[in-house]
Design a protein around this motif. Structure first.
Motif, PDB file in Angstrom:
ATOM      1  N   GLU A 175       0.822  -1.200   0.000  1.00 44.00           N
ATOM      2  CA  GLU A 175       0.000   0.000   0.000  1.00 44.00           C
ATOM      3  C   GLU A 175       0.862   1.258   0.000  1.00 44.00           C
ATOM      4  N   LEU A 176       1.866   1.278   0.860  1.00 45.48           N
ATOM      5  CA  LEU A 176       2.716   2.460   0.957  1.00 45.48           C
ATOM      6  C   LEU A 176       3.525   2.664  -0.315  1.00 45.48           C
ATOM      7  N   LEU A 177       4.028   1.554  -0.901  1.00 44.62           N
ATOM      8  CA  LEU A 177       4.798   1.679  -2.136  1.00 44.62           C
ATOM      9  C   LEU A 177       3.930   2.193  -3.283  1.00 44.62           C
ATOM     10  N   PHE A 178       2.722   1.694  -3.398  1.00 39.16           N
ATOM     11  CA  PHE A 178       1.831   2.145  -4.461  1.00 39.16           C
ATOM     12  C   PHE A 178       1.525   3.637  -4.317  1.00 39.16           C
ATOM     13  N   LEU A 179       1.274   4.081  -3.092  1.00 42.69           N
ATOM     14  CA  LEU A 179       0.937   5.488  -2.877  1.00 42.69           C
ATOM     15  C   LEU A 179       2.130   6.405  -3.110  1.00 42.69           C
ATOM     16  N   LEU A 180       3.282   6.028  -2.558  1.00 45.06           N
ATOM     17  CA  LEU A 180       4.441   6.925  -2.631  1.00 45.06           C
ATOM     18  C   LEU A 180       5.120   6.894  -3.992  1.00 45.06           C
ATOM     19  N   CYS A 181       5.134   5.735  -4.644  1.00 42.57           N
ATOM     20  CA  CYS A 181       5.798   5.656  -5.941  1.00 42.57           C
ATOM     21  C   CYS A 181       5.074   6.469  -7.001  1.00 42.57           C
ATOM     22  N   LEU A 182       3.783   6.660  -6.848  1.00 49.44           N
ATOM     23  CA  LEU A 182       3.027   7.441  -7.825  1.00 49.44           C
ATOM     24  C   LEU A 182       2.790   8.861  -7.325  1.00 49.44           C
ATOM     25  N   PHE A 183       2.037   8.979  -6.263  1.00 46.95           N
ATOM     26  CA  PHE A 183       1.624  10.302  -5.813  1.00 46.95           C
ATOM     27  C   PHE A 183       2.642  10.936  -4.868  1.00 46.95           C
ATOM     28  N   GLY A 184       3.384  10.128  -4.152  1.00 42.62           N
ATOM     29  CA  GLY A 184       4.489  10.689  -3.380  1.00 42.62           C
ATOM     30  C   GLY A 184       5.552  11.280  -4.297  1.00 42.62           C
ATOM     31  N   TYR A 185       5.747  10.623  -5.449  1.00 44.28           N
ATOM     32  CA  TYR A 185       6.689  11.172  -6.430  1.00 44.28           C
ATOM     33  C   TYR A 185       6.179  12.493  -7.003  1.00 44.28           C
ATOM     34  N   LEU A 186       4.843  12.641  -7.123  1.00 47.09           N
ATOM     35  CA  LEU A 186       4.278  13.910  -7.569  1.00 47.09           C
ATOM     36  C   LEU A 186       4.611  15.025  -6.585  1.00 47.09           C
ATOM     37  N   VAL A 187       4.519  14.743  -5.295  1.00 43.92           N
ATOM     38  CA  VAL A 187       4.891  15.733  -4.279  1.00 43.92           C
ATOM     39  C   VAL A 187       6.380  16.067  -4.380  1.00 43.92           C
ATOM     40  N   PHE A 188       7.201  15.038  -4.629  1.00 41.38           N
ATOM     41  CA  PHE A 188       8.637  15.273  -4.780  1.00 41.38           C
ATOM     42  C   PHE A 188       8.917  16.221  -5.939  1.00 41.38           C
ATOM     43  N   MET A 189       8.222  16.026  -7.067  1.00 34.10           N
ATOM     44  CA  MET A 189       8.448  16.905  -8.215  1.00 34.10           C
ATOM     45  C   MET A 189       8.022  18.338  -7.911  1.00 34.10           C
ATOM     46  N   ILE A 190       6.919  18.510  -7.166  1.00 40.50           N
ATOM     47  CA  ILE A 190       6.479  19.864  -6.821  1.00 40.50           C
ATOM     48  C   ILE A 190       7.522  20.569  -5.965  1.00 40.50           C
ATOM     49  N   VAL A 191       8.008  19.884  -4.940  1.00 38.57           N
ATOM     50  CA  VAL A 191       8.990  20.498  -4.037  1.00 38.57           C
ATOM     51  C   VAL A 191      10.316  20.722  -4.760  1.00 38.57           C
ATOM     52  N   TYR A 192      10.684  19.761  -5.586  1.00 34.71           N
ATOM     53  CA  TYR A 192      11.964  19.899  -6.302  1.00 34.71           C
ATOM     54  C   TYR A 192      11.920  21.093  -7.254  1.00 34.71           C
ATOM     55  N   LYS A 193      10.815  21.284  -7.933  1.00 28.61           N
ATOM     56  CA  LYS A 193      10.704  22.412  -8.852  1.00 28.61           C
ATOM     57  C   LYS A 193      10.753  23.735  -8.109  1.00 28.61           C
ATOM     58  N   TRP A 194      10.142  23.781  -6.906  1.00 29.91           N
ATOM     59  CA  TRP A 194      10.210  25.002  -6.103  1.00 29.91           C
ATOM     60  C   TRP A 194      11.655  25.349  -5.715  1.00 29.91           C
ATOM     61  N   LEU A 195      12.437  24.309  -5.391  1.00 36.70           N
ATOM     62  CA  LEU A 195      13.780  24.534  -4.858  1.00 36.70           C
ATOM     63  C   LEU A 195      14.839  24.668  -5.951  1.00 36.70           C
ATOM     64  N   ALA A 196      14.647  23.947  -7.057  1.00 34.20           N
ATOM     65  CA  ALA A 196      15.724  23.867  -8.052  1.00 34.20           C
ATOM     66  C   ALA A 196      15.714  25.017  -9.041  1.00 34.20           C
ATOM     67  N   PHE A 197      14.563  25.625  -9.270  1.00 38.93           N
ATOM     68  CA  PHE A 197      14.489  26.650 -10.312  1.00 38.93           C
ATOM     69  C   PHE A 197      14.287  28.020  -9.674  1.00 38.93           C
ATOM     70  N   THR A 198      15.145  28.947 -10.051  1.00 36.27           N
ATOM     71  CA  THR A 198      15.041  30.314  -9.564  1.00 36.27           C
ATOM     72  C   THR A 198      14.144  31.110 -10.510  1.00 36.27           C
ATOM     73  N   ALA A 199      13.975  32.400 -10.182  1.00 32.01           N
ATOM     74  CA  ALA A 199      13.143  33.254 -11.025  1.00 32.01           C
ATOM     75  C   ALA A 199      13.747  33.414 -12.420  1.00 32.01           C
ATOM     76  N   ARG A 200      15.075  33.412 -12.498  1.00 34.18           N
ATOM     77  CA  ARG A 200      15.730  33.582 -13.806  1.00 34.18           C
ATOM     78  C   ARG A 200      15.536  32.341 -14.666  1.00 34.18           C
ATOM     79  N   GLU A 201      15.450  31.151 -14.032  1.00 32.03           N
ATOM     80  CA  GLU A 201      15.332  29.896 -14.771  1.00 32.03           C
ATOM     81  C   GLU A 201      13.890  29.409 -14.861  1.00 32.03           C
ATOM     82  N   SER A 202      12.940  30.209 -14.408  1.00 35.87           N
ATOM     83  CA  SER A 202      11.560  29.748 -14.346  1.00 35.87           C
ATOM     84  C   SER A 202      10.973  29.468 -15.723  1.00 35.87           C
TER      85      SER A 202
END
Length: 781
Positions: free
Chosen positions: A587-614
Motif C-alpha cells: 500500500e505504501l509503495l503504491f501510494l508513494l511511488c506514484l503520488f508521493g513522487y508527484l509531491v517530490f516533483m512539486i517540491v523539487y521544482k520550487w527549490l531547483a528553479f530560480t526566477a531567472r530559470e523559471s
C-alpha cells in the motif's frame, strides 16, 4: 487517556443476581453506565418475557406524563430549572407514583373537559348574540325598503330581479319561515349557490360578516364567521334548507317572532354570558393550580419512569436459574472497571437488604467485544464525526484524536480568512464560556442544538482559520502589510530598467511588470504568509491558483500516507506481522511511488528553479503524464536521470498491486495447510505438557506466527477451523480495488480544498467591493 487512541479492553462477565436485589443492582449499574448486557433469551418473544407487565405499567405512566407535559406547555407554565438526576424508584414506591399520576390525569382531564364545555357554551351564546344583532339590521333594511316603494304597483313581483322579497311573498299570501345561524366565511359562496339551485328561487338569503374573530374551543384557531337569515316559502322548502345547512355544518339558532321576544332573548343571553365568564375564569384558575402542582414533580417523575423502564428491559434480557431464585446476566465490561462493577453489585445488595450478595465472574469468550471509546465534552464532537463514517473494530486505532487537528485544519485551508476566523472563534468561545447555561442547552431549535453541540469544533475551526488567514494574508479579502513588502519598485529605476524619461509612459500604462531578476527588486520572502503586493497584481489569481492547487495535493497525500501508517499500529497490536509485508508495504509503495513522487516533483521544482530559470522549468503535469505512458517529453527533463527513475517507480507501483491482492490470501492458505499437517504433533505436545504456563507460551508463539483469532485461528475446543479461501480472497480483492482506485480519486478529491478556497476568496472579495461601494457612495447619495 489510553482509550482515546485505542478502544478499551473489554471482557465478558457473568452476573449472578438474587431475585430480591436484582432491581437495585441493575439500577446501580445503570447509574455507572459501565456495562452492555447481552440478550440471553433471543428466542423468547418480547410479549412473553417475565417483566412485560411492569414495562406496560411504565408505558402507561409515560403516556400520562406526556399528557401532563403537553398541558403544562399549552398553559405556558415554566418547569423547575436545575439539573435533576433522581435515582430509579424502588418497586414498592412505583404504585404510589402510579396512583398520583392517575389522580392528576383524572382531575386534569375532568377540569379540561369542563373548561371546553364552558368555552363551547360561551361560543354558542356569543354567536347567538351576534346573530340577533345582525338579523335585526336585516329586518330594518327591508322595512325601510318597503316604506320607500310606490303604493300603486299591482304586480310587485314582476321585476327584473327574479328573487322575491319579503313584501312580495306576503302579498301573495305565502306562509313565510325563517332560518338563521352562522357559517364559516369560506363556505358562504358555495352555500348561496346551493340554496339557489335546490330551492329554485323560493328563498331569500341575507348575510353579513361578523366584525370580530371567534375562537374554536377545540382547535384554538380563530375563524371568520358569517351570520345569515333565510326566508323560505313552504314547509318542503324549509326542510331542504335545513338539510343544506346540516351539510355545510352551519350553527343554527332560533329566530324570534317579534321585537319583544328578541329583546327578552338578548337580555337573557347577556346575563348568561356574564355568568359563564365568571365560571370560566374560576375554572381556569383551578386548572392552573393543578398544572402548577403537577409541574413541580413531572420532570422528576419522567426521569424516574424512564430509568425504571430501562431496568425492567434489562431484567428481561436475563435468564433464571433452575430454582428461579437467581437471575443470570452476561455483560461486556471494561477490564479496568471490574472493581467498580463489583462495588456496584455490593451496593445494590446492601440497599435491597439481601442476605446472599450478588457477584460477578469473568468468563472466556471468542466473540468479538463491542468497541468502547471514552470521550469528554471536547472530544465527543470529533468522535461523532469519525463514527458517522463507521465505528472502528475492537481495539483498533482510533483516528478521532488526529481528527481534532486535521478536520479543523482542512476546513481552514478551504475557508482561510482572518476576519471570518475571528468571528467564528469569538462566537464559539461565547458558547464554550456559557455552556452550562440551561437556556442554551435546553432549546427546541434543532439548528441551534447542532451549533451548540459542535461548539468546540467551531472553536477549533475558527482558530485554524485565523492561522490560515495569516498564511493567505487575507482579512475580508484585504491584505495586511504588517512587515513591509519584499518587492521594491525603486530598484527598477536605480538599475535603469525604468527611466524618468519614461514617466509619461509609466503613468499611462495600468500594468507594469516587476522583474525579480533585477537586483534589489525582490529583497526576500514575506516573513509570514503571502506578500501583500500580490493583492495588487494582475496575475494574482494565476499565482494563487498554482499555489493552492499544489498545496492541496501535498496536504492530501500527506494525509493519506498518515492514514496508511496508522494501520501499522493495528498490525503490531494484533500480532499480524505478515500484514506489514503483504498489506502495509504494498500500500505504501503504491501510494508513494506514484503520488508521493508527484509531491517530490512539486517540491523539487520550487527549490531547483530560480526566477531567472523559471521559463525553462518543465510542466509537472506533463511530466506526470509522461511517467505513466513511459516516454520522454520534448523539453528538458526536470532533473538528470528522470526517465529511468520514473519507469522504476511505475514498475514498483504496478508490482505492488498483485502482492497486495494475492499475498495475504496465499500466505493464510499456506499457513492453514501447514498447521493441519502439524496438528497431531501439536496435540501430542499439549497433552504431554501439563503445565498451563507452557501451554500459554505455545499459544503466544502461535500468535507471533500469525495464528490469531483474526487470521482464522483454532477454536476454543481445540479443533481447527476450516479456512474459507474464497472468502478471504474476495475480501482482499475488494480491499485492493478500493485502495488503488481510492488513491487516485482521493487525490483528486483533495483538490476541493483549492477550489473551495478560491470560491470563498472570490465571494468575500465581491461582497467587500459591494460594501465599499455603499460606504464610499453614502455621502454623495
Amino acid at each position: 487517556m489510553g482509550s482515546l487512541f485505542r478502544s478499551e479492553e473489554m471482557c465478558l462477565a457473568q452476573l449472578f443476581l438474587q431475585s430480591g436485589s436484582a432491581y437495585d443492582c441493575i439500577s446501580e449499574l445503570g447509574e455507572l453506565g459501565l456495562v452492555e448486557f447481552r440478550d440471553l433469551n433471543p428466542s423468547v418473544n418480547a410479549f412473553q418475557r417475565k417483566f412485560v407487565n411492569e414495562i406496560k405499567r411504565c408505558e402507561d405512566m409515560e403516556r400520562i406524563l406526556g399528557y401532563l407535559l403537553r398541558e403544562i406547555k399549552k398553559a405556558d407554565i415554566a418547569l423547575p430549572e436545575g439539573e435533576v438526576n433522581p435515582v430509579a424508584p424502588l418497586p414498592k414506591h412505583v404504585m404510589d407514583i402510579m396512583e398520583q399520576l392517575q389522580r392528576l390525569e383524572l382531575e386534569l382531564s375532568e377540569v379540561t373537559r369542563n373548561k371546553e364545555k364552558l368555552q363551547k357554551n360561551l361560543l354558542e351564546l356569543t354567536e347567538y348574540t351576534h346573530m340577533l344583532r345582525i338579523t335585526r339590521n336585516f329586518v330594518h333594511r327591508n322595512a325601510e325598503r318597503e316604506s320607500v316603494r310606490p303604493q300603486y304597483e299591482e304586480f310587485p313581483f314582476l321585476e327584473k330581479d327574479v328573487v322575491m322579497d319579503y313584501s312580495s311573498m306576503q302579498r301573495l299570501g305565502a306562509k313565510l319561515g325563517f332560518i338563521s345561524g352562522l357559517i364559516q366565511r369560506a363556505k358562504i359562496e358555495a352555500f348561496e349557490r346551493m340554496l339557489w339551485r335546490v330551492c329554485k328561487g323560493y328563498t331569500i338569503l341575507s348575510y353579513a360578516e361578523i366584525d370580530e374573530c371567534l375562537q374554536d374551543p377545540y382547535t384554538g384557531e380563530s375563524t371568520r364567521s358569517v351570520v345569515f337569515l333565510i326566508s323560505y316559502w313552504g314547509d318542503q322548502i324549509g326542510q331542504k334548507v335545513k338539510k343544506i345547512c346540516d351539510c355545510y355544518h352551519c350553527h343554527l339558532y332560533p329566530y324570534p317572532n317579534s321585537n319583544e321576544e328578541r329583546a327578552d332573548v338578548v337580555d337573557g343571553l347577556r346575563t348568561r354570558i356574564q355568568d359563564l365568564h365568571t365560571v370560566l375564569h374560576r375554572t381556569e384558575d383551578y386548572l392552573k393550580q393543578v398544572l402548577n402542582k403537577a409541574s413541580e414533580s413531572v420532570y422528576t417523575w419522567g426521569i424516574q419512569v424512564k430509568k425504571m423502564k430501562a431496568i425492567y428491559h434489562i431484567l428481561n434480557l436475563c435468564s433464571f436459574d433452575v430454582t428461579n431464585k437467581c437471575l443470570i446476566a452476561e455483560v461486556w465490561c471494561p477490564v479496568n472497571d471490574l472493581p467498580a462493577l463489583r462495588r456496584a453489585l455490593e451496593e445494590g445488595s446492601r440497599k435491597s437488604g439481601a442476605t446472599v450478595p450478588s457477584f460477578v465472574n469473568r468468563i472466556p469468550s471468542n466473540d468479538t467485544p463491542p468497541t468502547l471509546i471514552r470521550t469528554n465534552k471536547f472530544t465527543s464532537g470529533f468522535q461523532n464525526i469519525v463514527d458517522a463514517y463507521g465505528v472502528g473494530s475492537y481495539r483498533e486505532v482510533n483516528p478521532a484524536p488526529y481528527t481534532i487537528i486535521t478536520f479543523p485544519f482542512l476546513f481552514a485551508v478551504m475557508f482561510g480568512d482572518l476576519g471570518h476566523g475571528v468571528i467564528m472563534a469569538v462566537f464559539a468561545l461565547w458558547m464554550v464560556l456559557y455552556e452550562n447555561d440551561r437556556k442554551l442547552k435546553k432549546t427546541r431549535n434543532e439548528i441551534w442544538n447542532t451549533f451548540f453541540e459542535g461548539r468546540y469544533i467551531i472553536l477549533m475551526m475558527g482558530i485554524f482559520s485565523v492561522y490560515t488567514g495569516f498564511i493567505y494574508n487575507d482579512c475580508f479579502s484585504k491584505s495586511l502589510n504588517l512587515f513591509g513588502s519584499g518587492w521594491n519598485v525603486k530598484a527598477m529605476f536605480d538599475h535603469g530598467v525604468w527611466t524618468y524619461q519614461m514617466m509619461d509612459t509609466l503613468q499611462s500604462n495600468s500594468f507594469l511588470t516587476l522583474d525579480p531578476n533585477v537586483t534589489g527588486v525582490f529583497t526576500g520572502p514575506y516573513p509570514l504568509g503571502i506578500d501583500p503586493i500580490w493583492n495588487l497584481a494582475s496575475n494574482r489569481l494565476s499565482f494563487l491558483n498554482s499555489y493552492k492547487m499544489k498545496m492541496s495535493v501535498i496536504l492530501g497525500i500527506i494525509h493519506m500516507s498518515f492514514g496508511v501508517i496508522l494501520g501499522v499500529f493495528n498490525h503490531l497490536h494484533f500480532r499480524r506481522k505478515y500484514s506489514l509485508y503483504l498489506v502495509f508495504l504494498p500500500e505504501l509503495l503504491f501510494l508513494l511511488c506514484l503520488f508521493g513522487y508527484l509531491v517530490f516533483m512539486i517540491v523539487y521544482k520550487w527549490l531547483a528553479f530560480t526566477a531567472r530559470e523559471s521559463e525553462k522549468a518543465p510542466s509537472i503535469l506533463i511530466q506526470f503524464i509522461n511517467m505513466f505512458i513511459m516516454q520522454e517529453g520534448s523539453g528538458e527533463p526536470l532533473y538528470p536521470g528522470q526517465a529511468g527513475l520514473q519507469v522504476f517507480l511505475v514498475l514498483i507501483a504496478v508490482l505492488s498491486v498483485p502482492v497486495l491482492l494475492l499475498g495475504k490470501p496465499l500466505y493464510l492458505y499456506w499457513l492453514h495447510k501447514g498447521r493441519n499437517n502439524m496438528g497431531m504433533y501439536r496435540g501430542y505436545e499439549r497433552v504431554r505438557r501439563s503445565s498451563e504456563e507452557e501451554i500459554s507460551l505455545m499459544r503466544a508463539h502461535d500468535l507471533e506466527e500469525g495464528n490469531s483469532l483474526d487470521s482464522h485461528s483454532s477454536s476454543s475446543d481445540g479443533q481447527s477451523e476450516e479456512l474459507d479461501f474464497a472468502d478471504v480472497f474476495l475480501h482482499q480483492s475488494i480491499h485492493t480495488i478500493e485502495y488503488c482506485l481510492g488513491c487516485i480519486s482521493n487525490t483528486a478529491s483533495y483538490l476541493r480544498l483549492w477550489a473551495l478556497s478560491l470560491a470563498h476568496a472570490r465571494e468575500v472579495y465581491q461582497r467587500s467591493c459591494i460594501w465599499s461601494f455603499f460606504f464610499t457612495s453614502a455621502p454623495e447619495l
